[in-house]
Motif scaffolding. Structure first.
Motif, short mmCIF file in Angstrom:
data_model
loop_
_atom_site.label_atom_id
_atom_site.label_comp_id
_atom_site.label_asym_id
_atom_site.label_seq_id
_atom_site.Cartn_x
_atom_site.Cartn_y
_atom_site.Cartn_z
N THR A 5 -109.53 -9.61 -48.90
CA THR A 5 -108.92 -9.70 -50.46
C THR A 5 -109.48 -8.46 -51.10
N SER A 101 -102.32 -3.29 -53.31
CA SER A 101 -102.30 -4.94 -53.36
C SER A 101 -102.25 -5.27 -54.79
N ARG A 104 -98.54 -4.89 -55.89
CA ARG A 104 -97.49 -6.10 -55.41
C ARG A 104 -98.03 -7.45 -55.91
N GLY A 105 -99.25 -7.52 -56.25
CA GLY A 105 -99.72 -8.81 -56.86
C GLY A 105 -100.10 -9.66 -55.77
N ASP A 106 -100.37 -9.48 -54.66
CA ASP A 106 -100.64 -10.61 -53.62
C ASP A 106 -102.11 -10.69 -53.11
N ARG A 107 -102.89 -9.43 -53.67
CA ARG A 107 -104.22 -9.26 -53.11
C ARG A 107 -104.52 -9.21 -51.64
N GLU A 108 -103.40 -8.88 -50.83
CA GLU A 108 -103.49 -8.62 -49.43
C GLU A 108 -103.91 -7.22 -48.93
N THR A 120 -93.64 -2.28 -49.61
CA THR A 120 -93.72 -3.29 -48.87
C THR A 120 -94.62 -3.13 -47.75
#
Length: 258
Positions: A5, A101, A104-108, A120
């Motif tokens: 993360t 990340s 996008r707000g996903d911390r991926e 994407t």
């Protein structure tokens, strides 16, 4: 490789390295124009120390042969502690991946990870997923809608960004990457020990050219600002947002330097 993360990555970049001193003037010549109107910019975040990355590296090699796609390899440095220090890695690429990340707000944040058109993310070894993401993002507002051209003239690269035809697209940052088209690496330690992996369109330097304001604008970049061992190509892209908050890819162009 196991997902890491964004919170696990330290802030290790230097903003000064991103903004080179670039001369700006009107275009005076057009020689060897770049391929026009690509439909996607595909960025692969990869590592020589990642056992699951070589298939993704090969996919980027395949995509780099498609003139409608600008495929880039951005080797990261956060797996260096695993036993093999990536010889092409740059902490700026780790920071760029982390910035995506956050947006996008996903911390991926993981390898191999592909980011398509600035929006994407897909597992880098998933060829079908990458192609699907290209098709989906191509329908987004402003995505790859701004014509960008690049040409060589003597010891300089001329960059031109056209005016926007979409009211919602009125600003972006213009960046130029110097790339090495093919870099074979013999890996002697770590997860890929004993393998020789070829990396394609490896970004070796990245400089901000200027800010685009929705009108037709042009810049001139001295080639000496980009050249280093192995560099034989250049990519210019226009991206919504900023270095710290990267957004949609608005346009891009590629040219060979040899």
């Amino acid at each position: 490789m196991t997902t890491m993360t964004a919170s696990h990555l330290g802030s290790r970049w230097s903003g000064a390295l991103w903004s080179g001193a670039l001369g700006i003037c009107a275009i005076v010549a057009v020689i060897r124009p770049a391929e026009a109107d690509p439909r996607a910019v595909v960025e692969l975040f990869t590592s020589q120390g990642c056992s699951s990355c070589p298939p993704a590296d090969q996919i980027i090699g395949d995509l780099s042969k498609d003139p409608s796609i600008i495929a880039l390899s951005m080797p990261i440095d956060y797996w260096d502690y695993l036993g093999w220090k990536d010889t092409l890695a740059d902490s700026r690429f780790s920071a760029r991946q982390r910035a995506y990340s956050r947006m996008r707000g996903d911390r991926e944040v993981y390898t191999p990870q592909v980011v398509v058109n600035g929006s994407t993310h897909v597992i880098g070894s998933d060829r079908a997923g990458i192609e699907s993401a290209i098709g989906k993002t191509d329908k987004g507002t402003g995505v790859m809608s701004v014509p960008v051209t690049m040409s060589l003239a003597g010891k300089q690269i001329n960059v031109s960004v056209a005016a926007s035809n979409e009211p919602a697209v009125s600003h972006g940052e213009v960046w130029i990457c110097s790339i090495a088209k093919s870099v074979p690496i013999a890996i002697t330690r770590g997860e890929n020990r004993g393998q020789q992996v070829t990396y394609h369109n490896v970004v070796r330097n990245l400089l901000k050219v200027g800010d685009w304001t929705g009108r037709s604008e042009s810049w001139t970049v001295p080639i000496e600002n980009l050249t280093r061992d192995g560099v034989d190509g250049a990519v210019v892209y226009v991206q919504d947002g900023s270095r710290d908050k990267p957004g949609t890819m608005l346009g891009a162009a590629y040219t060979s330097l040899h």
